[in-house]
Design a protein around this motif. Sequence first.
Motif, short mmCIF file in Angstrom:
data_model
loop_
_atom_site.label_atom_id
_atom_site.label_comp_id
_atom_site.label_asym_id
_atom_site.label_seq_id
_atom_site.Cartn_x
_atom_site.Cartn_y
_atom_site.Cartn_z
N ASN A 6 32.62 -4.45 -18.97
CA ASN A 6 33.95 -4.21 -19.51
C ASN A 6 33.94 -4.12 -21.04
O ASN A 6 33.28 -4.94 -21.68
N PRO A 7 34.72 -3.22 -21.63
CA PRO A 7 34.88 -3.25 -23.09
C PRO A 7 35.71 -4.47 -23.48
O PRO A 7 36.60 -4.89 -22.74
N TYR A 8 35.41 -5.04 -24.64
CA TYR A 8 36.16 -6.17 -25.18
C TYR A 8 36.51 -5.79 -26.62
O TYR A 8 35.62 -5.64 -27.45
N ILE A 9 37.79 -5.65 -26.89
CA ILE A 9 38.26 -5.16 -28.18
C ILE A 9 38.87 -6.31 -28.98
O ILE A 9 39.62 -7.12 -28.44
N THR A 10 38.54 -6.38 -30.26
CA THR A 10 39.14 -7.37 -31.15
C THR A 10 40.17 -6.66 -32.03
O THR A 10 39.87 -5.64 -32.64
N PHE A 11 41.37 -7.22 -32.07
CA PHE A 11 42.45 -6.66 -32.88
C PHE A 11 42.76 -7.60 -34.04
O PHE A 11 42.43 -8.78 -34.00
N TYR A 70 36.30 -9.15 -39.62
CA TYR A 70 36.96 -8.09 -38.86
C TYR A 70 36.63 -6.75 -39.48
O TYR A 70 36.87 -6.53 -40.67
N ASN A 71 36.07 -5.85 -38.68
CA ASN A 71 35.70 -4.52 -39.15
C ASN A 71 36.23 -3.47 -38.18
O ASN A 71 35.61 -3.23 -37.13
N PRO A 72 37.37 -2.83 -38.50
CA PRO A 72 37.86 -1.78 -37.62
C PRO A 72 36.77 -0.72 -37.40
O PRO A 72 36.05 -0.37 -38.31
N GLY A 73 36.67 -0.28 -36.17
CA GLY A 73 35.65 0.72 -35.83
C GLY A 73 34.42 0.08 -35.23
O GLY A 73 33.68 0.72 -34.48
N THR A 74 34.18 -1.18 -35.54
CA THR A 74 33.06 -1.89 -34.92
C THR A 74 33.58 -3.13 -34.19
O THR A 74 32.85 -4.09 -33.99
N ASN A 75 34.83 -3.08 -33.79
CA ASN A 75 35.47 -4.24 -33.18
C ASN A 75 35.48 -4.19 -31.65
O ASN A 75 36.27 -4.84 -31.02
N VAL A 76 34.57 -3.43 -31.07
CA VAL A 76 34.44 -3.38 -29.62
C VAL A 76 33.20 -4.15 -29.22
O VAL A 76 32.12 -3.96 -29.80
N GLN A 77 33.37 -5.03 -28.25
CA GLN A 77 32.28 -5.85 -27.75
C GLN A 77 32.09 -5.53 -26.28
O GLN A 77 32.86 -4.75 -25.71
N ILE A 78 31.09 -6.11 -25.63
CA ILE A 78 30.82 -5.83 -24.22
C ILE A 78 30.93 -7.13 -23.44
O ILE A 78 30.39 -8.16 -23.85
N SER A 79 31.61 -7.06 -22.31
CA SER A 79 31.79 -8.22 -21.45
C SER A 79 31.17 -7.95 -20.08
O SER A 79 31.48 -6.93 -19.46
N LEU A 80 30.31 -8.85 -19.64
CA LEU A 80 29.76 -8.81 -18.29
C LEU A 80 30.43 -9.92 -17.50
O LEU A 80 30.48 -11.07 -17.97
N SER A 81 30.93 -9.62 -16.32
CA SER A 81 31.59 -10.65 -15.53
C SER A 81 31.34 -10.42 -14.06
O SER A 81 30.96 -9.33 -13.64
N GLY A 82 31.54 -11.46 -13.29
CA GLY A 82 31.40 -11.36 -11.85
C GLY A 82 31.05 -12.69 -11.23
O GLY A 82 31.12 -13.74 -11.88
N ASP A 83 30.66 -12.62 -9.96
CA ASP A 83 30.33 -13.85 -9.25
C ASP A 83 28.86 -13.91 -8.84
O ASP A 83 28.46 -14.81 -8.12
N GLU A 84 28.06 -12.96 -9.28
CA GLU A 84 26.62 -12.98 -9.00
C GLU A 84 25.92 -13.76 -10.10
O GLU A 84 25.34 -13.20 -11.04
N ALA A 85 25.99 -15.09 -9.97
CA ALA A 85 25.56 -16.00 -11.03
C ALA A 85 24.12 -15.79 -11.46
O ALA A 85 23.83 -15.76 -12.66
N ASP A 86 23.19 -15.65 -10.51
CA ASP A 86 21.78 -15.50 -10.88
C ASP A 86 21.55 -14.25 -11.71
O ASP A 86 20.84 -14.27 -12.72
N ALA A 87 22.15 -13.15 -11.30
CA ALA A 87 21.98 -11.89 -12.05
C ALA A 87 22.59 -12.02 -13.45
O ALA A 87 21.97 -11.62 -14.44
#
Length: 133
Positions: A6-11, A70-87
Amino acid sequence: MAQQLNPYITFNGNCAEAMTFYGEVFGAEPQIMSFRDSGMDIDGVMHSNVAAPNNFNIFASDFAEGMGEYNPGTNVQISLSGDEADALRGYWAQLSEGGQVVIPLQAQMWGDEYGQLVDQFGIVWHVNIAGAA
């Protein structure tokens, strides 16, 4: 649930407004938690998400003091989520090699395991492992 990327955006103070807009665009009610909801004496959004019926997910927060710069234009992060804990723990381990752990991957107040790191290329990653329902 499996796993999601998922994208993660900072405002810079207008996260609630932006997420309300994205909710309208993608047909979903945004979920918004403020810093104050979590007991912090800070204005703004600590975490929010829009989970659309088409499986599009957008996560976001407002910038707060102590989060770096805070740097507009570089304020997108990546989020990994789910229930597959080992992975997800495996991704965490590999992504953190040569990088910097910002928040250790550990149990959080909302019942999930969560951590944040900056990888060796400067990309911010959030990993969230769903707790027991």
